[in-house]
Design a protein around this motif. Sequence first.
Motif, PDB file in Angstrom:
ATOM      1  N   HIS A  36       0.697  25.118   6.038  1.00 51.38           N
ATOM      2  CA  HIS A  36       0.626  25.913   7.266  1.00 51.38           C
ATOM      3  C   HIS A  36       0.185  25.012   8.420  1.00 51.38           C
ATOM      4  N   GLY A  37       0.723  25.310   9.610  1.00 48.00           N
ATOM      5  CA  GLY A  37       0.636  24.355  10.702  1.00 48.00           C
ATOM      6  C   GLY A  37      -0.649  24.288  11.490  1.00 48.00           C
ATOM      7  N   GLY A  38      -1.687  24.974  11.105  1.00 50.99           N
ATOM      8  CA  GLY A  38      -2.954  24.854  11.836  1.00 50.99           C
ATOM      9  C   GLY A  38      -3.532  23.458  11.683  1.00 50.99           C
ATOM     10  N   ILE A  39      -4.087  22.908  12.755  1.00 51.83           N
ATOM     11  CA  ILE A  39      -4.539  21.525  12.746  1.00 51.83           C
ATOM     12  C   ILE A  39      -5.649  21.282  11.732  1.00 51.83           C
ATOM     13  N   ASP A  58       0.829  -1.211   0.000  1.00 48.61           N
ATOM     14  CA  ASP A  58       0.000   0.000   0.000  1.00 48.61           C
ATOM     15  C   ASP A  58       0.859   1.255   0.000  1.00 48.61           C
ATOM     16  N   THR A  59       0.241   2.341  -0.461  1.00 48.32           N
ATOM     17  CA  THR A  59       0.839   3.671  -0.278  1.00 48.32           C
ATOM     18  C   THR A  59       0.282   4.232   1.018  1.00 48.32           C
ATOM     19  N   ILE A  60       1.171   4.722   1.873  1.00 48.71           N
ATOM     20  CA  ILE A  60       0.745   5.186   3.195  1.00 48.71           C
ATOM     21  C   ILE A  60       0.959   6.687   3.341  1.00 48.71           C
ATOM     22  N   ALA A  61       0.229   7.285   4.262  1.00 46.25           N
ATOM     23  CA  ALA A  61       0.360   8.725   4.504  1.00 46.25           C
ATOM     24  C   ALA A  61       0.062   9.013   5.966  1.00 46.25           C
ATOM     25  N   ALA A  62       0.646  10.095   6.465  1.00 43.06           N
ATOM     26  CA  ALA A  62       0.391  10.502   7.851  1.00 43.06           C
ATOM     27  C   ALA A  62       0.911  11.916   8.053  1.00 43.06           C
ATOM     28  N   ILE A  63       0.436  12.548   9.121  1.00 46.13           N
ATOM     29  CA  ILE A  63       0.989  13.837   9.553  1.00 46.13           C
ATOM     30  C   ILE A  63       2.273  13.545  10.313  1.00 46.13           C
ATOM     31  N   SER A  64       3.376  14.165   9.908  1.00 42.05           N
ATOM     32  CA  SER A  64       4.675  13.856  10.503  1.00 42.05           C
ATOM     33  C   SER A  64       5.173  14.926  11.462  1.00 42.05           C
ATOM     34  N   THR A  65       4.342  15.904  11.753  1.00 43.60           N
ATOM     35  CA  THR A  65       4.695  16.942  12.720  1.00 43.60           C
ATOM     36  C   THR A  65       3.705  16.882  13.877  1.00 43.60           C
ATOM     37  N   PRO A  66       4.074  17.435  15.043  1.00 46.11           N
ATOM     38  CA  PRO A  66       3.188  17.366  16.204  1.00 46.11           C
ATOM     39  C   PRO A  66       1.833  18.010  15.929  1.00 46.11           C
TER      40      PRO A  66
END
Length: 469
Positions: free
Chosen positions: A96-99, A10-18
């Motif tokens: 941009h870092g907004g959740i 599979d191709t995977i993805a995730a948020i890598s910053t806090p």
Amino acid sequence: MESLDYLCEDTIAAISTPIGKGAIGIVRISGKDALTILRRLFRTKGGKEKLEFEDRKMYYGLVVDRFGEPIDEVLAVYMKAPKTFTGEDVVELHVHGGIVVVRKVLREVLACGARLAKPGEFTMRAFIHGKIDLVQAEAINQLIEATSELSAKVALEQLEGKLSKRIKELQTRLLELKAVIEAAVDFPDEEVEIIESHRIKEHLRGLIDELEKLIQTYREGRYIREGIKVAIVGRPNVGKSSLLNAILQEERAIVTEIPGTTRDVIEETVTFKGLPVRLLDTAGIRESADVVERIGIEKSLKSLKEADVVLFVLDGSEGLTEEDLKIASLLNRKDNVIAVINKADLALKLTCEQLKETLGVGRCVIISAKEGKGIDELASAMMELLLLEPESLLGGDEVLITSERHRELLERAKTSLEKALNSLNLGYESPEFLSMDIDDALKALGEIVGEVTTEDMFDIIFSRFCIGK
């Protein structure tokens, strides 16, 4: 390793910053469809599609949703396999870092066919594709979780392969020894003695000694990685919470003249001489009819048993009391106890000589938690008790074991070699059985670096990672 390739289909993805507010948030994608997903989501600043992306070049533009509506201005980079962390095609979207924005971008990536990554799955793929070994994979997580400069330094050395190199050196020596032994199996009818027992014994003893030296480093390595667990115990109102606050140099625990104010174990981490120290401020130990306070006292007794160091705090202005003597009787060992005479800012009725004679403790420090005096001396006493010299822990070529998994496998390898040595000492020189014992040792060492793996092992190791790493 090839048998595990199915885990990377599979191709995977995730948020890598806090998660939270920040200047930048990164959504990471890895797998065969990473570039396809980037082409579907990325637009130039003018709103045009872009199909060609150079390897490792940052592009400025927009990320759009499945309806073509802009989500955010981004920087996007495509990294072509196999020269990436995971060994696969990797895309990173710097938004941009907004959740809200970061999660919306991730949602669109998943809508394009990627799957949400499991904890540690990017690192797991790096291992499967031979980019790192298992020791280095674990070191990445240790580096992320490091709570002191020393623990970060140890993790970085393991990430750079210092421990892996030592394990592979031991494997090479074992393989050479196995080759000598198996020669006797291949040439059983030779008149000359193939197995020279004294030489085999000498090699086995040397390897056992090397393994034992590594195992012995686990104590210091555990302290560096997990921190030294220090329980602050004593009867109510002797100044346990004041001592915690003095060490932390902040008002972390509530301090009052009312006995029993601390009802639960308060844990804080501080660094002493580069080592993380986990301070446990416990409820005052005494007889109590209060149900909540009794629960706190039970937790205090548990902390006392589990601690590496016990700071037995006494009120020096009151002298030794019956409650103090009862607590002293609960100390299951005396060699990890430091008697702390508090309230040196008042007239003292206790001396260290008196406590050493009465309680049998070997170490004693006089402090004033209220004025912050004697704290440095207390830190030095803890290091001396543990026989630690933080400044020299990483000197020269010394390798430290910081993982319980590694320690157990080294113990297993050592036991296998001791079994072989014992057989030789008893006169049993069967090459087949000696070879089997060496194979067991090799298997244990192989599990450390990941040459021998199972999916269950992956689940245990990588489940401790954060998602996105």
